[in-house]
Design a protein around this motif. Structure first.
Motif, short mmCIF file in Angstrom:
data_model
loop_
_atom_site.label_atom_id
_atom_site.label_comp_id
_atom_site.label_asym_id
_atom_site.label_seq_id
_atom_site.Cartn_x
_atom_site.Cartn_y
_atom_site.Cartn_z
N ALA A 1 12.93 11.03 -8.39
CA ALA A 1 13.69 9.40 -8.89
C ALA A 1 15.30 9.67 -9.01
CB ALA A 1 13.44 9.39 -9.94
N SER A 2 14.85 11.62 -9.46
CA SER A 2 16.35 12.28 -9.75
C SER A 2 17.75 12.53 -7.94
CB SER A 2 16.54 13.56 -10.47
OG SER A 2 16.03 13.65 -11.60
N SER A 3 16.33 12.86 -7.53
CA SER A 3 17.47 12.70 -6.00
C SER A 3 18.06 11.72 -5.91
CB SER A 3 16.29 13.15 -4.51
OG SER A 3 16.81 13.27 -3.82
N ILE A 4 16.99 10.76 -5.85
CA ILE A 4 17.51 9.50 -5.79
C ILE A 4 18.82 8.95 -6.26
CG2 ILE A 4 17.83 7.26 -5.11
CD1 ILE A 4 14.74 7.82 -4.37
N GLY A 5 18.69 9.25 -7.73
CA GLY A 5 19.94 8.98 -8.85
C GLY A 5 19.10 7.78 -9.79
N ILE A 6 17.75 7.58 -9.87
CA ILE A 6 17.01 6.00 -10.94
C ILE A 6 16.86 7.08 -11.74
CG2 ILE A 6 15.21 4.33 -10.09
CD1 ILE A 6 15.39 4.66 -7.47
N ALA A 7 16.77 6.64 -12.82
CA ALA A 7 15.77 6.64 -13.92
C ALA A 7 14.71 7.09 -14.30
CB ALA A 7 16.41 5.06 -14.69
N LYS A 8 14.38 8.80 -14.48
CA LYS A 8 12.76 8.82 -14.58
C LYS A 8 11.70 8.15 -15.01
CE LYS A 8 14.52 13.51 -14.72
NZ LYS A 8 15.02 15.20 -14.81
N ALA A 9 11.50 7.62 -16.46
CA ALA A 9 11.74 6.94 -17.73
C ALA A 9 10.35 5.81 -16.36
CB ALA A 9 11.82 6.23 -18.20
N GLY A 10 9.27 5.98 -15.80
CA GLY A 10 8.42 4.80 -15.45
C GLY A 10 8.75 5.28 -14.27
N PHE A 11 9.31 5.44 -13.38
CA PHE A 11 9.89 5.61 -11.94
C PHE A 11 8.75 5.17 -10.85
CE2 PHE A 11 10.21 8.15 -7.74
CZ PHE A 11 11.04 7.21 -6.99
N ALA A 12 7.26 6.42 -11.33
CA ALA A 12 6.41 6.32 -10.40
C ALA A 12 5.11 4.06 -10.69
CB ALA A 12 5.37 6.77 -11.40
N TYR A 13 5.70 3.89 -11.88
CA TYR A 13 4.77 2.34 -12.43
C TYR A 13 6.20 1.42 -10.89
CZ TYR A 13 2.32 5.12 -15.27
OH TYR A 13 1.66 6.14 -15.62
N ARG A 14 7.09 1.91 -11.72
CA ARG A 14 7.76 1.05 -10.17
C ARG A 14 7.58 1.47 -9.38
NH1 ARG A 14 13.92 1.58 -12.45
NH2 ARG A 14 14.78 0.76 -10.89
N VAL A 15 7.82 2.19 -8.56
CA VAL A 15 7.33 1.96 -7.40
C VAL A 15 6.16 2.13 -6.56
CG1 VAL A 15 6.18 3.83 -4.98
CG2 VAL A 15 8.38 4.42 -6.58
N ARG A 16 4.34 1.76 -7.70
CA ARG A 16 3.05 0.96 -7.35
C ARG A 16 3.70 -0.33 -7.43
NH1 ARG A 16 -0.90 1.61 -12.28
NH2 ARG A 16 -0.51 3.95 -11.96
N ALA A 17 4.10 -0.88 -8.25
CA ALA A 17 4.64 -2.80 -8.09
C ALA A 17 5.07 -2.54 -6.82
CB ALA A 17 5.62 -2.92 -9.55
#
Length: 300
Positions: A187-203
């Motif tokens: 998430a940090s590498s892309i510049g996206i908020a860390k909170a909930g990032f893995a679950y956003r990918v799952r969606a």
């Protein structure tokens, strides 16, 4: 047991239930190319109360009206293919970079204790190895050696391995890798908020799989809905109006945010707004998915 009906008989059945069909031959050709059962998933939202066994169509409903929603849904699935593919490729690149930089490019990412697994589900490393085992690409085969039980990959660099992983396996690796730290790093590498990032990918994986299997998006609640950040939702709602947290529009808003921050594709919501009014059957079904309504009683 329901009888098997010819396409002409399927048209006749819908007509007997009150559907107006201007060209029955054209309708039969459409059903032959798309499947009556698939079409009925859209048609039930125009019937009186199918969940109660009343399959009569509401007054003045036409085949063309339902097909317009069906065609719009198909167009949306096609439009989603490119941004979902671009995000998947971006995630492969950033995941490989994060693993390589923080844990080394070899071996560690294929060790069981690299991942935090859940209950009795298949260990993540098994998913990674199975996808790699299936590959017949030269960039995988050149590193494969057999220890007598299973091919092993001690010299396979992670940037090559991620190219063999399915999107689902990649999502699991990001979510569970190095006890949760991998998701934060990507998430940090892309510049996206860390909170909930893995679950956003799952969606996104869930949405991609529905598109790949030509499954209905209209009036569909996303099971693996990710926690789309409030600022992303707020921006999307200013463009498209209100929508539910498990709606397809919510996941598209999250997707647009990732494509924008990664610079990999154009946003999709403006495309959707341009083609479908907020009060149209199609937009409403994407924004506030629900089950077929009991139109005879006026209740859900």
């Amino acid at each position: 047991m329901k009888p098997s009906l010819s396409w002409d008989e399927q048209v006749a059945l819908m007509v007997s239930r009150g559907l107006t069909v201007a060209d029955e031959s054209d309708c039969a050709r459409f059903l032959a190319g798309s499947n009556y059962y698939r079409f009925s998933g859209y048609a039930r939202y125009f019937q009186r109360a199918p969940h109660l066994g009343d399959d009569e169509f509401r007054s003045d409903i036409t085949f063309e009206q339902i097909r317009a929603v069906y065609d719009a849904d198909e167009a949306l699935r096609i439009a989603l293919v490119r941004p979902l593919a671009q995000v998947e490729l971006m995630l492969r690149s950033h995941a490989a970079r994060a693993i390589s930089d923080e844990h080394g490019a070899y071996v560690r990412y294929l060790e069981e204790d690299f991942y935090t697994d859940v209950g009795d589900r298949e260990p993540t490393v098994e998913s990674c190895l199975r996808d790699i085992d299936r590959s017949r690409d030269r960039h995988i085969l050149r590193y494969r050696h057999d220890d007598g039980k299973r091919a092993r990959y001690s010299k396979l660099p992670v940037w090559s391995a991620v190219e063999a992983w399915s999107f689902g396996t990649l999502s699991k690796a990001i979510e569970r890798g190095s006890h949760g730290s991998l998701a934060d790093s990507v998430a940090s590498s892309i510049g996206i908020a860390k909170a909930g990032f893995a679950y956003r990918v799952r969606a996104l994986v869930y949405l991609r799989n529905r598109c790949a299997h030509h499954s209905r998006l209209w009036h569909h609640s996303i099971i693996d809905a990710g926690p789309t950040p409030n600022n992303v939702r707020g921006k999307a709602k200013r463009l498209v109006g209100q929508f539910g947290p498990r709606s397809v529009i919510d996941v598209i808003a999250s997707l647009d945010d990732m494509t924008f921050r990664g610079g990999v594709a154009d946003p999709l919501l403006p495309w959707l707004v341009e083609r479908h009014d907020q009060d149209s059957d199609f937009r409403r079904g994407l924004a506030t998915p629900e089950g077929p309504r009991d139109h005879s009683a006026g209740t859900t």
